[in-house]
Design an enzyme around this catalytic site. Structure first.
Site, PDB file in Angstrom:
ATOM      1  N   GLU A  55      77.012  21.029  22.198  1.00 39.92           N
ATOM      2  CA  GLU A  55      76.197  22.176  21.761  1.00 39.92           C
ATOM      3  C   GLU A  55      76.866  22.884  20.583  1.00 39.92           C
ATOM      4  O   GLU A  55      78.052  23.261  20.648  1.00 39.92           O
ATOM      5  CB  GLU A  55      76.014  23.159  22.931  1.00 39.92           C
ATOM      6  CG  GLU A  55      75.150  24.354  22.534  1.00 39.92           C
ATOM      7  CD  GLU A  55      74.492  25.082  23.689  1.00 39.92           C
ATOM      8  OE1 GLU A  55      74.758  24.759  24.862  1.00 39.92           O
ATOM      9  OE2 GLU A  55      73.683  25.991  23.400  1.00 39.92           O
ATOM     10  N   GLU A 110      80.237  23.114  32.301  1.00 38.84           N
ATOM     11  CA  GLU A 110      80.761  23.338  30.948  1.00 38.84           C
ATOM     12  C   GLU A 110      82.285  23.241  30.917  1.00 38.84           C
ATOM     13  O   GLU A 110      82.959  23.843  31.752  1.00 38.84           O
ATOM     14  CB  GLU A 110      80.341  24.739  30.471  1.00 38.84           C
ATOM     15  CG  GLU A 110      78.846  24.895  30.360  1.00 38.84           C
ATOM     16  CD  GLU A 110      78.421  26.291  29.901  1.00 38.84           C
ATOM     17  OE1 GLU A 110      79.300  27.113  29.527  1.00 38.84           O
ATOM     18  OE2 GLU A 110      77.210  26.554  29.927  1.00 38.84           O
ATOM     19  N   ASP A 123      70.958  26.277  33.200  1.00 32.83           N
ATOM     20  CA  ASP A 123      71.086  27.695  33.548  1.00 32.83           C
ATOM     21  C   ASP A 123      70.563  28.586  32.417  1.00 32.83           C
ATOM     22  O   ASP A 123      70.551  29.813  32.546  1.00 32.83           O
ATOM     23  CB  ASP A 123      72.510  28.057  33.982  1.00 32.83           C
ATOM     24  CG  ASP A 123      73.552  27.800  32.909  1.00 32.83           C
ATOM     25  OD1 ASP A 123      73.192  27.313  31.825  1.00 32.83           O
ATOM     26  OD2 ASP A 123      74.739  28.100  33.157  1.00 32.83           O
ATOM     27  N   SER A 124      70.073  27.959  31.332  1.00 33.51           N
ATOM     28  CA  SER A 124      69.315  28.715  30.316  1.00 33.51           C
ATOM     29  C   SER A 124      68.103  29.373  30.974  1.00 33.51           C
ATOM     30  O   SER A 124      67.511  30.293  30.408  1.00 33.51           O
ATOM     31  CB  SER A 124      68.857  27.791  29.182  1.00 33.51           C
ATOM     32  OG  SER A 124      68.173  26.661  29.700  1.00 33.51           O
ATOM     33  N   LYS A 147      75.731  19.103  35.933  1.00 34.96           N
ATOM     34  CA  LYS A 147      76.398  19.363  34.650  1.00 34.96           C
ATOM     35  C   LYS A 147      77.234  20.628  34.785  1.00 34.96           C
ATOM     36  O   LYS A 147      76.851  21.558  35.508  1.00 34.96           O
ATOM     37  CB  LYS A 147      75.338  19.537  33.545  1.00 34.96           C
ATOM     38  CG  LYS A 147      75.933  19.939  32.190  1.00 34.96           C
ATOM     39  CD  LYS A 147      74.908  19.900  31.074  1.00 34.96           C
ATOM     40  CE  LYS A 147      74.120  21.177  30.903  1.00 34.96           C
ATOM     41  NZ  LYS A 147      74.918  22.382  30.626  1.00 34.96           N
ATOM     42  N   ASP A 154      72.362  22.343  36.580  1.00 35.17           N
ATOM     43  CA  ASP A 154      73.541  23.006  36.014  1.00 35.17           C
ATOM     44  C   ASP A 154      74.314  23.723  37.111  1.00 35.17           C
ATOM     45  O   ASP A 154      73.715  24.468  37.908  1.00 35.17           O
ATOM     46  CB  ASP A 154      73.080  24.071  34.997  1.00 35.17           C
ATOM     47  CG  ASP A 154      73.475  23.735  33.587  1.00 35.17           C
ATOM     48  OD1 ASP A 154      74.381  22.903  33.382  1.00 35.17           O
ATOM     49  OD2 ASP A 154      72.863  24.324  32.669  1.00 35.17           O
TER      50      ASP A 154
HETATM   51  O1  KIV Z   1      71.325  25.543  30.195  1.00 34.62           O
HETATM   52  C1  KIV Z   1      70.819  24.730  29.399  1.00 34.62           C
HETATM   53  O2  KIV Z   1      69.610  24.672  29.209  1.00 34.62           O
HETATM   54  C2  KIV Z   1      71.711  23.835  28.693  1.00 34.62           C
HETATM   55  C3  KIV Z   1      71.131  23.065  27.551  1.00 34.62           C
HETATM   56  C4  KIV Z   1      70.993  23.967  26.390  1.00 34.62           C
HETATM   57  C5  KIV Z   1      71.920  21.882  27.219  1.00 34.62           C
HETATM   58  O3  KIV Z   1      72.868  23.756  29.000  1.00 34.62           O
END
Ligand code: KIV
Length: 255
Positions: A183, A115, A46-47, A113, A85
Site C-alpha cells: 500500500e 499489517e 478493516d477499511s 491478513k 483483516d
Molecule cells: O482494509 C482494507 O481495505 C485494506 C485494503 C486497502 C488493502 O487493507
C-alpha cells in the site's frame, strides 16, 4: 464448498501471467455482485471502519465487527477467496494472532491478513503453522496512522525505507505467505519486490501498475463513499450521487 472456488494455488499460478483483481467487500449484496463480475480475491478489510461504520480510522474496528462482516460476505458463498483483516491490537502476540485468525476462519474467511513485516513474523508463523493462509500488508500501514501523526505517507522513498520493504517482503515470502498487499509504496520499489518475490503475489494499492494484482476499496471504485476518494483511484461509477438522485426523484412523486 462452492463449485469452482478459487484457491490459493490457482491464484499463485497466475504470477507473472495474468494480473489479479481484488476488491473489498463488507456485506452480502456487494460480495454477490463482485462474485458475479468474476473477482477472484475479496477482502473484508478493516477499511470498513471508515467506509461502512463511520469511524475516523481503522484503529476503532473490533474483532466482533470483523466477524459480523466476514459472516455477511461468506453468506454470499462467492467463488472468490474471502480474506478477513485482523483488526488493530488483535495480533499483538502469536497466541492472540492465532486465536483471532481462527475466529475469522470460523466466521467464513478463507485467509487472514495483518499489517507488518519482520516485527510480526512470530504471529505470521503461528497462523501459517495452523494451516491458515496468510496475506501480508507492507508499505503504508493504516493501523499505524495515529502513531504516524494522522498522515497516510508513501513508503520506499529513501534507502532505509526501501531496504526495510525488501527485507520484510523477503521474510514474509520465506515464511510461506501467499500474497502481500503493498500500500502506497513507490512504484519502482513495488515493481522490484514483485520481481524479487518469485512465489508471493504482490497486490498493490496506490503502488503503481507493476504488482501481480491490484486491490481497491470498492466504495472508492463505485463512488459509494463520495465524501473522500484517494488520489490514485478513478471512480468508475457514481452510486452515491445516483442514490441521492433516485431518492430525490421518488420524494418528488409523493406530492
Ligand atoms: O482494509 C482494507 O481495505 C485494506 C485494503 C486497502 C488493502 O487493507
Amino acid at each position: 464448498m462452492t463449485a469452482d472456488k478459487f484457491t490459493v494455488e490457482r491464484l499463485a499460478a497466475q504470477k507473472g501471467r495474468q494480473r489479479i483483481p481484488a476488491l473489498t467487500a463488507y456485506d452480502f449484496p456487494t460480495a454477490r455482485l463482485l462474485d458475479e463480475a468474476g473477482v477472484p480475491l475479496l477482502l473484508v478489510g478493516d477499511s470498513l471502519g471508515m467506509v461502512v461504520l463511520g469511524y475516523p480510522d481503522t484503529t476503532h474496528v473490533t474483532m466482533a465487527e470483523m466477524e459480523h462482516h466476514v459472516r455477511a460476505v461468506a453468506r454470499a458463498q462467492p467463488r472468490a477467496l474471502i480474506g478477513g483483516d485482523l483488526p488493530y491490537r488483535s495480533y499483538d502476540t502469536p497466541e492472540l494472532a492465532l486465536a483471532h485468525a481462527r475466529r475469522l476462519i470460523a466466521a467464513g474467511a478463507d485467509y487472514v491478513k495483518a499489517e507488518g513485516g519482520r516485527e510480526i513474523l512470530p504471529q505470521v508463523q503461528a497462523i501459517l503453522g495452523a494451516g491458515i493462509p496468510f496475506c501480508g500488508h507492507l508499505g503504508m500501514l493504516p493501523q499505524h496512522v495515529v502513531e504516524e501523526g494522522g498522515k497516510y505517507r508513501i513508503k520506499g522513498r529513501d534507502d532505509a525505507s526501501r531496504q526495510a520493504l525488501f527485507d520484510d517482503a523477503a521474510a514474509l515470502e520465506a515464511s510461506g505467505v501467499f500474497a502481500c498487499v503493498l500500500e502506497l509504496v513507490t512504484p519502482p520499489v513495488a515493481k522490484e519486490i514483485t520481481q524479487r518475490c518469485t512465489k508471493m503475489l504482490t497486490i498493490g494499492i496506490g503502488s503503481g501498475p507493476d504488482c501481480d494484482g491490484q486491490i481497491l476499496v470498492t466504495p472508492d471504485l463505485t463512488g459509494a463513499f463520495p465524501w473522500f476518494t484517494p488520489k490514485f483511484v478513478t471512480p468508475r461509477a457514481q452510486t452515491g450521487a445516483e442514490t441521492r438522485r433516485a431518492v430525490t426523484e421518488w420524494m418528488a412523486t409523493l406530492g
